[in-house]
Every structure is written in C-alpha cells, then in structure tokens.
Design a protein around this motif. Structure first.
Motif, PDB file in Angstrom:
ATOM      1  N   SER A 159       0.907  -1.089   0.033  1.00  0.00           N
ATOM      2  CA  SER A 159       0.007   0.162   0.186  1.00  0.00           C
ATOM      3  C   SER A 159       0.823   1.424  -0.013  1.00  0.00           C
ATOM      4  CB  SER A 159      -0.938  -0.037   1.194  1.00  0.00           C
ATOM      5  OG  SER A 159      -1.751  -1.007   1.260  1.00  0.00           O
ATOM      6  N   PRO A 160       0.366   2.253  -0.696  1.00  0.00           N
ATOM      7  CA  PRO A 160       1.285   3.487  -0.639  1.00  0.00           C
ATOM      8  C   PRO A 160       1.483   4.182   0.860  1.00  0.00           C
ATOM      9  CG  PRO A 160      -0.708   3.599  -2.224  1.00  0.00           C
ATOM     10  CD  PRO A 160      -0.822   2.540  -1.490  1.00  0.00           C
ATOM     11  N   ALA A 161       2.599   4.510   1.057  1.00  0.00           N
ATOM     12  CA  ALA A 161       2.907   5.045   2.251  1.00  0.00           C
ATOM     13  C   ALA A 161       1.804   6.408   2.644  1.00  0.00           C
ATOM     14  CB  ALA A 161       4.200   5.499   2.565  1.00  0.00           C
ATOM     15  N   LEU A 162       1.394   6.446   3.868  1.00  0.00           N
ATOM     16  CA  LEU A 162       0.711   7.804   4.223  1.00  0.00           C
ATOM     17  C   LEU A 162       1.773   9.007   4.124  1.00  0.00           C
ATOM     18  CD1 LEU A 162      -2.018   8.726   5.599  1.00  0.00           C
ATOM     19  CD2 LEU A 162      -1.036   8.517   7.665  1.00  0.00           C
ATOM     20  N   VAL A 163       1.126   9.963   3.467  1.00  0.00           N
ATOM     21  CA  VAL A 163       1.928  11.170   3.099  1.00  0.00           C
ATOM     22  C   VAL A 163       1.266  12.492   4.157  1.00  0.00           C
ATOM     23  CG1 VAL A 163       2.779  12.910   1.762  1.00  0.00           C
ATOM     24  CG2 VAL A 163       2.683  10.364   0.943  1.00  0.00           C
ATOM     25  N   PRO A 164       2.046  13.233   4.917  1.00  0.00           N
ATOM     26  CA  PRO A 164       1.581  14.144   5.597  1.00  0.00           C
ATOM     27  C   PRO A 164       0.819  15.433   4.805  1.00  0.00           C
ATOM     28  CG  PRO A 164       3.896  14.141   5.653  1.00  0.00           C
ATOM     29  CD  PRO A 164       3.373  12.947   5.203  1.00  0.00           C
ATOM     30  N   GLU A 165      -0.200  15.988   5.068  1.00  0.00           N
ATOM     31  CA  GLU A 165      -0.854  16.894   4.479  1.00  0.00           C
ATOM     32  C   GLU A 165      -0.086  18.293   4.387  1.00  0.00           C
ATOM     33  OE1 GLU A 165      -3.344  16.683   2.161  1.00  0.00           O
ATOM     34  OE2 GLU A 165      -3.519  14.658   2.611  1.00  0.00           O
TER      35      GLU A 165
ATOM     36  N   TRP B 157      22.410   4.817   5.749  1.00  0.00           N
ATOM     37  CA  TRP B 157      21.716   4.825   6.998  1.00  0.00           C
ATOM     38  C   TRP B 157      20.175   4.961   6.798  1.00  0.00           C
ATOM     39  CZ3 TRP B 157      18.919   7.728  10.266  1.00  0.00           C
ATOM     40  CH2 TRP B 157      19.060   7.346  12.030  1.00  0.00           C
ATOM     41  N   TYR B 158      19.784   5.841   6.193  1.00  0.00           N
ATOM     42  CA  TYR B 158      18.219   6.113   6.270  1.00  0.00           C
ATOM     43  C   TYR B 158      17.780   5.046   5.259  1.00  0.00           C
ATOM     44  CZ  TYR B 158      17.852  10.965   8.017  1.00  0.00           C
ATOM     45  OH  TYR B 158      17.807  11.956   8.825  1.00  0.00           O
ATOM     46  N   THR B 159      18.379   4.584   4.232  1.00  0.00           N
ATOM     47  CA  THR B 159      17.509   3.426   3.779  1.00  0.00           C
ATOM     48  C   THR B 159      17.376   2.349   4.449  1.00  0.00           C
ATOM     49  OG1 THR B 159      18.703   4.368   1.535  1.00  0.00           O
ATOM     50  CG2 THR B 159      17.958   1.752   1.621  1.00  0.00           C
TER      51      THR B 159
ATOM     52  N   ILE C 252       8.385   7.708   7.288  1.00  0.00           N
ATOM     53  CA  ILE C 252       9.634   8.511   8.101  1.00  0.00           C
ATOM     54  C   ILE C 252       9.704   9.642   7.045  1.00  0.00           C
ATOM     55  CG2 ILE C 252      10.501   6.776   8.981  1.00  0.00           C
ATOM     56  CD1 ILE C 252      13.153   7.285   7.360  1.00  0.00           C
ATOM     57  N   LEU C 253       9.888  11.046   7.840  1.00  0.00           N
ATOM     58  CA  LEU C 253      10.544  12.340   7.077  1.00  0.00           C
ATOM     59  C   LEU C 253      12.101  12.440   7.594  1.00  0.00           C
ATOM     60  CD1 LEU C 253       7.480  12.686   8.059  1.00  0.00           C
ATOM     61  CD2 LEU C 253       7.809  14.880   7.206  1.00  0.00           C
ATOM     62  N   LEU C 254      12.852  13.091   6.943  1.00  0.00           N
ATOM     63  CA  LEU C 254      14.364  13.229   7.148  1.00  0.00           C
ATOM     64  C   LEU C 254      14.303  14.703   7.927  1.00  0.00           C
ATOM     65  CD1 LEU C 254      15.560  12.742   3.311  1.00  0.00           C
ATOM     66  CD2 LEU C 254      15.111  11.017   5.049  1.00  0.00           C
ATOM     67  N   TYR C 255      15.077  14.645   8.708  1.00  0.00           N
ATOM     68  CA  TYR C 255      15.515  15.738   9.430  1.00  0.00           C
ATOM     69  C   TYR C 255      16.867  16.310   9.481  1.00  0.00           C
ATOM     70  CZ  TYR C 255      15.206  18.674  13.929  1.00  0.00           C
ATOM     71  OH  TYR C 255      15.192  19.800  14.801  1.00  0.00           O
TER      72      TYR C 255
ATOM     73  N   ALA D 122      14.044  10.544  -1.647  1.00  0.00           N
ATOM     74  CA  ALA D 122      12.682  11.030  -1.834  1.00  0.00           C
ATOM     75  C   ALA D 122      12.072   9.894  -2.720  1.00  0.00           C
ATOM     76  CB  ALA D 122      12.600  12.194  -2.753  1.00  0.00           C
ATOM     77  N   ALA D 123      12.769   8.860  -3.382  1.00  0.00           N
ATOM     78  CA  ALA D 123      12.265   7.908  -4.188  1.00  0.00           C
ATOM     79  C   ALA D 123      11.926   6.606  -3.435  1.00  0.00           C
ATOM     80  CB  ALA D 123      13.377   7.351  -5.150  1.00  0.00           C
ATOM     81  N   HIS D 124      12.616   6.683  -2.167  1.00  0.00           N
ATOM     82  CA  HIS D 124      11.961   5.473  -1.137  1.00  0.00           C
ATOM     83  C   HIS D 124      10.661   5.469  -1.002  1.00  0.00           C
ATOM     84  CE1 HIS D 124      12.062   2.786   2.141  1.00  0.00           C
ATOM     85  NE2 HIS D 124      13.500   2.281   1.680  1.00  0.00           N
TER      86      HIS D 124
END
Length: 348
Positions: free
Chosen positions: A5-11, A140-142, A152-155, A193-195
């Motif tokens: 399923s597509p990941a939930l994306v914050p509005e 690491w992030y992958t 997740i979001l990157l910080y 961003a492609a992940h």
C-alpha cells in the motif's frame, strides 16, 4: 504478488514541534520534574482547534533526549488519547527520532507506532560529524526506512562550513548542534525521496536555496514527498515556490496567525489583496520569530505560559532549566503585541 500500500503522506500545512510540559519541580520529590500529560493534551487540542495541521512530539523542541523510553511512550500515547477524547481521533502526530543507531532508531519508530503516531521525524545521525559522508547517510536512512513500521521524514540541519555568515544568529535558535553540523546533500535528498517509506523532510536551516531546490526538483514526486521548513521566517517564500509548509515553534503560541499565513500562501492563484496580507503577516511572523528564536525551548515555553497559560516558567529539564532574564519578555512587546492583535481576530 500484492503491491504494498502507498505510504501515508503528511498533508501540507503548519505543524508545531511541541514542547514537553513538566510539572513544577516543587510538586514531586523525584530527581527531575515529572511529565504533565494533562497540560500536554490541553495545548495539543488548542493547536488542533486553531489551524495547526499536526504535531511533532518528542522532537528536539520536545526534549526527547531528556526522557526515558517509558516517558516518551506515555507522552505520545497520552496525547493520542487526549486528542481522540476531544474529537480529533485521526489528528496527525509525527514522532521525533533522535538517535544515531539504526537499531535504536527502529526501536523508537516501533514505539511511536504503538503509541499512535503516524510518522517518524528521523534526525540525521551526526555524532561523528563530517565522517558521516553522503554515501553513508544514504545507506543509514535507507536501512531505517526499509524496516520502519511507519513512514519517515528526514530531519536536516545547517551546514555551518558552507554558511559561515549565518553562524552567530542561526546557532542561537536552530539545531546545527544536534547533528554536529551534518547536512543532507541535494543529490541525497533526490535519491531518498524515491524511497516508498520516506515521505518528506524538515529542513531546520536558513538555506532557502536548498528548500526551493528540493521543493522544485522535477526528479522528485512531490505528491509523495513533502518539504517542510523549521523556520516560520521562510513560510511565505518557500510555500509560494512549492514547499509543503513549516514545522514552526512560534505557532505553538500563536497558531491561528501562522496558519493564516500558510493558508494565504498556499492558495492559487495569489490575488493582489491576498499578497498584501501575506506580506503583512510574514513581516509580523518574522519579527516575532527573531525575538523568540534567541532563546529556543526556554523562550517557547515561557511564551506559551504567558500567552496561553499552559505550563509554567521553569523551562525544560537540565541543562535547559530556567526562565528568560528579567525584562526580556517585555522587550519583545512590539513583535508579540502585533502577533496577539492578529491572533485574537482569528483564534477559536
């Protein structure tokens, strides 16, 4: 085989990196003041009622590193329960993840999901600073994203080597220290961003060019990757050029005003009268951010107490304990009175 399923994306919108409320130190014999979850819930509901799109709990502003694993879980689950009881059962919660270990980051993310958060905001692992090159950051992030039970979001934080001119002011109110000045590169953003389980980023630095380049990069699917700034000072300019919004501390005190600035900046087309209001609001917000930002968490907490009467003036946990110097808040009157005047006309 069934596709995932597509990941939930914050509005898009304004999110608040909430402070963590503690009971007065005199209320307990404990070594450190206990959590005040009831106040946390009241403040969260106030934000939800006044235009804030979602919360970031247990981020840098939330002092996650000063809390135990049990406390982090209690706070997240307590706020989720409080929001639900107030009529906001699916209100967006992003949980901060502030650790350098892949396995521990996944532990934080697992706890966040169980407590009711929909996303994790994962700080770049900066303990070893420049040794963590872009190739290692990408890996690491992958690894974290591959195994995370929630998107997740990157910080990101400021590269002080590249932006030496900003050091003095930015160090006062930004978080370059929490990543040891590490910065995610533009090409690394494009790759991450492609992940499918990485759905956005928070850029807590003053480099508007990087905000705009990631927001406008044609190689990124921006319906599945949202760019947020950590600076309300940048809200109008970056949203006009494609960013999704801000994760902004000033909005913890004046939520309706910052939300109104976003609403106008995001609307298309931008009519001349709306542009005038955007310019007026951006000036007032930027002026207030400059004042508040000099004191970071301590300033935000005191502002919440003075304006909204939530919490107290004891600051955070050590070493962030304490209040503003005598007379400091009154010196902000010009900026904060302008914010309050607008807030009163918008607040619910």
């Amino acid at each position: 085989m069934t596709s995932p399923s597509p990941a939930l994306v914050p509005e898009p919108g304004v999110y608040v990196p909430t402070v963590t409320f503690f009971k007065p130190s005199t209320s307990s014999s404990a070594r450190q003041a206990p959590l005040e979850i009831a106040t946390q819930c009241l403040h969260s509901v106030h934000l939800a009622k006044n235009g804030i799109r979602g919360l970031v709990l247990m981020g840098s502003t939330g002092e996650a590193i000063h809390l135990s694993r049990t406390e982090r879980f209690e706070l997240l689950s307590g706020v989720r329960e409080g929001l639900t009881e107030a009529g906001f059962p699916d209100y967006p919660i992003i949980a901060g993840v502030l650790t350098n270990s892949v396995d521990e980051a996944l532990e934080w993310l697992g706890d966040a999901k169980e407590a009711g958060a929909q996303w994790g905001l994962v700080l770049a692992p900066g303990y070893f600073g420049g040794v963590a090159n872009q190739e290692n950051l990408l890996e690491w992030y992958t690894l974290v994203a591959d195994a995370s039970p929630i998107p997740i979001l990157l910080y990101d934080a400021l590269d002080l080597v590249e932006f030496k001119a900003l050091i003095t002011e930015i160090r006062r109110y930004n978080y370059p220290g929490v990543t040891n000045n590490i910065m995610i590169g533009l090409e690394t953003y494009t790759a991450l961003a492609a992940h499918p389980n990485i759905v956005g980023c928070k850029m807590s630095h003053g480099n508007v060019s990087h905000h705009l380049q990631v927001s406008l990069d044609p190689a990124i699917d921006h319906s599945n990757f949202r760019v947020f700034s950590g600076f309300g000072q940048q809200l109008g300019p970056i949203v006009l050029f494609g960013a999704a919004g801000v994760i902004d501390g000033l909005a913890a005190i004046y939520p309706a005003t910052v939300a109104r600035l976003f609403e106008l900046s995001a609307k298309r087309p931008v009519e001349p009268e709306a542009l005038k209001e955007i310019q007026k609001l951006q000036f007032v917000v930027s002026r207030a951010e400059e004042k508040l930002g000099k004191w970071g968490i301590v300033g935000i907490k005191e502002g919440i107490y003075r304006v909204l009467n939530f919490g107290n003036m004891e600051g955070g946990r050590l070493p962030l304990k304490g209040s503003l110097p005598e007379g400091e808040w009154s010196s902000w009157n010009v900026a904060m009175d302008s914010m309050m005047e607008i807030e009163k006309t918008l607040q619910q």
